[in-house]
Design a protein around this motif. Sequence first.
Motif, PDB file in Angstrom:
ATOM      1  N   ALA A   1       2.737 -10.625  -2.946  1.00 17.92           N
ATOM      2  CA  ALA A   1       2.134  -9.657  -2.027  1.00 17.92           C
ATOM      3  C   ALA A   1       0.645  -9.919  -1.857  1.00 17.92           C
ATOM      4  O   ALA A   1       0.088  -9.744  -0.759  1.00 17.92           O
ATOM      5  N   GLY A   2      -0.028 -10.365  -2.926  1.00 22.14           N
ATOM      6  CA  GLY A   2      -1.452 -10.680  -2.820  1.00 22.14           C
ATOM      7  C   GLY A   2      -1.710 -11.830  -1.867  1.00 22.14           C
ATOM      8  O   GLY A   2      -2.623 -11.774  -1.030  1.00 22.14           O
ATOM      9  N   ALA A   3      -0.902 -12.888  -1.978  1.00 24.89           N
ATOM     10  CA  ALA A   3      -1.058 -14.037  -1.078  1.00 24.89           C
ATOM     11  C   ALA A   3      -0.765 -13.642   0.363  1.00 24.89           C
ATOM     12  O   ALA A   3      -1.501 -14.015   1.290  1.00 24.89           O
ATOM     13  N   ALA A   4       0.307 -12.857   0.575  1.00 23.97           N
ATOM     14  CA  ALA A   4       0.665 -12.441   1.938  1.00 23.97           C
ATOM     15  C   ALA A   4      -0.383 -11.507   2.525  1.00 23.97           C
ATOM     16  O   ALA A   4      -0.720 -11.597   3.714  1.00 23.97           O
ATOM     17  N   ALA A   5      -0.916 -10.602   1.712  1.00 25.39           N
ATOM     18  CA  ALA A   5      -1.932  -9.662   2.199  1.00 25.39           C
ATOM     19  C   ALA A   5      -3.197 -10.394   2.613  1.00 25.39           C
ATOM     20  O   ALA A   5      -3.796 -10.093   3.653  1.00 25.39           O
ATOM     21  N   TRP A   6      -3.628 -11.352   1.790  1.00 27.84           N
ATOM     22  CA  TRP A   6      -4.829 -12.110   2.145  1.00 27.84           C
ATOM     23  C   TRP A   6      -4.622 -12.868   3.445  1.00 27.84           C
ATOM     24  O   TRP A   6      -5.483 -12.843   4.332  1.00 27.84           O
ATOM     25  N   ALA A   7      -3.486 -13.554   3.585  1.00 25.77           N
ATOM     26  CA  ALA A   7      -3.237 -14.348   4.791  1.00 25.77           C
ATOM     27  C   ALA A   7      -3.103 -13.465   6.027  1.00 25.77           C
ATOM     28  O   ALA A   7      -3.586 -13.818   7.109  1.00 25.77           O
ATOM     29  N   SER A   8      -2.452 -12.309   5.886  1.00 31.44           N
ATOM     30  CA  SER A   8      -2.239 -11.442   7.047  1.00 31.44           C
ATOM     31  C   SER A   8      -3.523 -10.815   7.554  1.00 31.44           C
ATOM     32  O   SER A   8      -3.597 -10.375   8.707  1.00 31.44           O
TER      33      SER A   8
ATOM     34  N   TYR B   1       6.646  -6.671 -11.533  1.00 26.04           N
ATOM     35  CA  TYR B   1       5.442  -6.273 -10.801  1.00 26.04           C
ATOM     36  C   TYR B   1       4.408  -7.396 -10.777  1.00 26.04           C
ATOM     37  O   TYR B   1       3.641  -7.530  -9.819  1.00 26.04           O
ATOM     38  N   MET B   2       4.386  -8.218 -11.813  1.00 26.96           N
ATOM     39  CA  MET B   2       3.468  -9.351 -11.829  1.00 26.96           C
ATOM     40  C   MET B   2       3.863 -10.378 -10.769  1.00 26.96           C
ATOM     41  O   MET B   2       3.019 -10.919 -10.054  1.00 26.96           O
TER      42      MET B   2
ATOM     43  N   MET C   1       9.002  -1.193  -4.617  1.00 28.70           N
ATOM     44  CA  MET C   1       9.678  -1.748  -5.792  1.00 28.70           C
ATOM     45  C   MET C   1       9.948  -0.669  -6.835  1.00 28.70           C
ATOM     46  O   MET C   1      11.002  -0.686  -7.492  1.00 28.70           O
ATOM     47  N   PHE C   2       9.015   0.262  -6.993  1.00 28.54           N
ATOM     48  CA  PHE C   2       9.175   1.329  -7.982  1.00 28.54           C
ATOM     49  C   PHE C   2      10.352   2.238  -7.632  1.00 28.54           C
ATOM     50  O   PHE C   2      11.052   2.734  -8.527  1.00 28.54           O
ATOM     51  N   ALA C   3      10.594   2.437  -6.321  1.00 26.64           N
ATOM     52  CA  ALA C   3      11.594   3.419  -5.889  1.00 26.64           C
ATOM     53  C   ALA C   3      12.941   2.808  -5.544  1.00 26.64           C
ATOM     54  O   ALA C   3      13.877   3.548  -5.217  1.00 26.64           O
ATOM     55  N   ILE C   4      13.063   1.479  -5.633  1.00 23.22           N
ATOM     56  CA  ILE C   4      14.242   0.836  -5.067  1.00 23.22           C
ATOM     57  C   ILE C   4      14.851  -0.126  -6.071  1.00 23.22           C
ATOM     58  O   ILE C   4      14.255  -0.466  -7.086  1.00 23.22           O
TER      59      ILE C   4
ATOM     60  N   VAL D   1       9.267  -9.387   1.025  1.00 25.26           N
ATOM     61  CA  VAL D   1       8.464  -9.732  -0.149  1.00 25.26           C
ATOM     62  C   VAL D   1       9.114  -9.186  -1.417  1.00 25.26           C
ATOM     63  O   VAL D   1       9.078  -9.830  -2.486  1.00 25.26           O
ATOM     64  N   TYR D   2       9.734  -8.023  -1.332  1.00 28.66           N
ATOM     65  CA  TYR D   2      10.453  -7.492  -2.501  1.00 28.66           C
ATOM     66  C   TYR D   2      11.702  -8.324  -2.781  1.00 28.66           C
ATOM     67  O   TYR D   2      11.954  -8.712  -3.940  1.00 28.66           O
ATOM     68  N   SER D   3      12.492  -8.601  -1.745  1.00 25.21           N
ATOM     69  CA  SER D   3      13.745  -9.335  -1.930  1.00 25.21           C
ATOM     70  C   SER D   3      13.498 -10.708  -2.532  1.00 25.21           C
ATOM     71  O   SER D   3      14.180 -11.126  -3.477  1.00 25.21           O
ATOM     72  N   TYR D   4      12.512 -11.402  -1.999  1.00 29.17           N
ATOM     73  CA  TYR D   4      12.309 -12.764  -2.482  1.00 29.17           C
ATOM     74  C   TYR D   4      11.626 -12.795  -3.846  1.00 29.17           C
ATOM     75  O   TYR D   4      11.923 -13.669  -4.667  1.00 29.17           O
ATOM     76  N   SER D   5      10.715 -11.857  -4.100  1.00 27.45           N
ATOM     77  CA  SER D   5      10.083 -11.834  -5.418  1.00 27.45           C
ATOM     78  C   SER D   5      11.123 -11.584  -6.502  1.00 27.45           C
ATOM     79  O   SER D   5      11.061 -12.163  -7.601  1.00 27.45           O
TER      80      SER D   5
END
Length: 369
Positions: A121-128, A114-115, A325-328, A96-100
């Motif tokens: 991440a919101g879409a993936a979290a809801w679906a998962s 971050y937006m 994302m903040f640390a990488i 999710v980080y790589s593709y975003s």
Amino acid sequence: MFRYTYYHVLYVGLINIMMFVPSILIRERFTGAILGMLIAIVIGSVMALSMMVCFEHFPGLGLPEICDLYLPKWLTTFNCLLASIFIWLPAGVIVVYSYSETIRMFFYPDMNPYMNLLLMAGAAAWASSRSTRTVQFINEITTIVSSPVIFIILMKAIFGPNLNWDAIRYVSGYIKEPPSFLTVASATFLFSGYMSLTIFNRLHTEGFKFRFRWLVPLFGTLFLSVTFFVPIGFHGTVGVEKFVYLWSMTADSMVLEYGFINRVLYVFLLIFTGLSLLFVMNTWHISILLIRYALNRSVTVEEVPVPQINIWLALAAGVISFAYMFAINMERNEIVSTVWLVARFFMEIVFLTLMLYFAWRRKKEKACV
């Protein structure tokens, strides 16, 4: 029902570009990548087919339930938490980080990263957080819709006039170079779709058998060959190493002459948006259910309404993505992906060994009846 497993094999093989597998292989194209891929095809195929045969002995059971049959409960809990925290959850976070970041760089580089991550991440979290059966239906719909377009793009790349076959033949001549362990371990990732049986085997009913098993080595070999050789054919034996977003630049080197569609890049990124979210959805869903099983061992394939713990664990996965994302950055992300690929390889060997033992115990039990 066996067809659902092949959907997992398909999208995992395609999503390897987000795990930097082609970049790792390209770096070693003169130092063992060719022989390493051949070895990986054999190892990956054997592991995938063996695991599928083992799971046929336990219809309706996931790996946690199977472990509970033959292992102490504390060891089952340890296995579930280990796989969830160090294998499944990081896989979704990395992708999710790589593709975003990839889609932001090509579509709207001035947007707050971050937006963009929040949307994905919101879409993936809801679906998962949905039930296992719902997630499986999403897999089928997304894979069926995406696959034809992907195969059109791949055929366009392979049979197009811009592919330099001389460059491909030149790199293929290094087949005698001994591969590194990293080459073999990373290349086997393209066969790892079978690991979804860890949870999704619960959907299989008594008496099911996997048919058309030859599709697993076929898909893995096809995607491994294409993701390695096509960029070399487009960018040359030397120039191919200069790209950070290797496959995005490769797609941007192609043109579709179909109506208003011209640049392949936009279609490519759109399709892989769906596949990336599909991968993240599945990895986080498996992680959620493994944690839930470790906590209370009460999980079913159909849950209406969705348990609150699913939602909270999915939100936690999303928060971890923001912390990541903040640390990488992209360079560190590639290093993390490389470490994850090696760790995944060892974990798959451990789980395969366990499943071979469990299948042997089950056959012995049936023989004694």
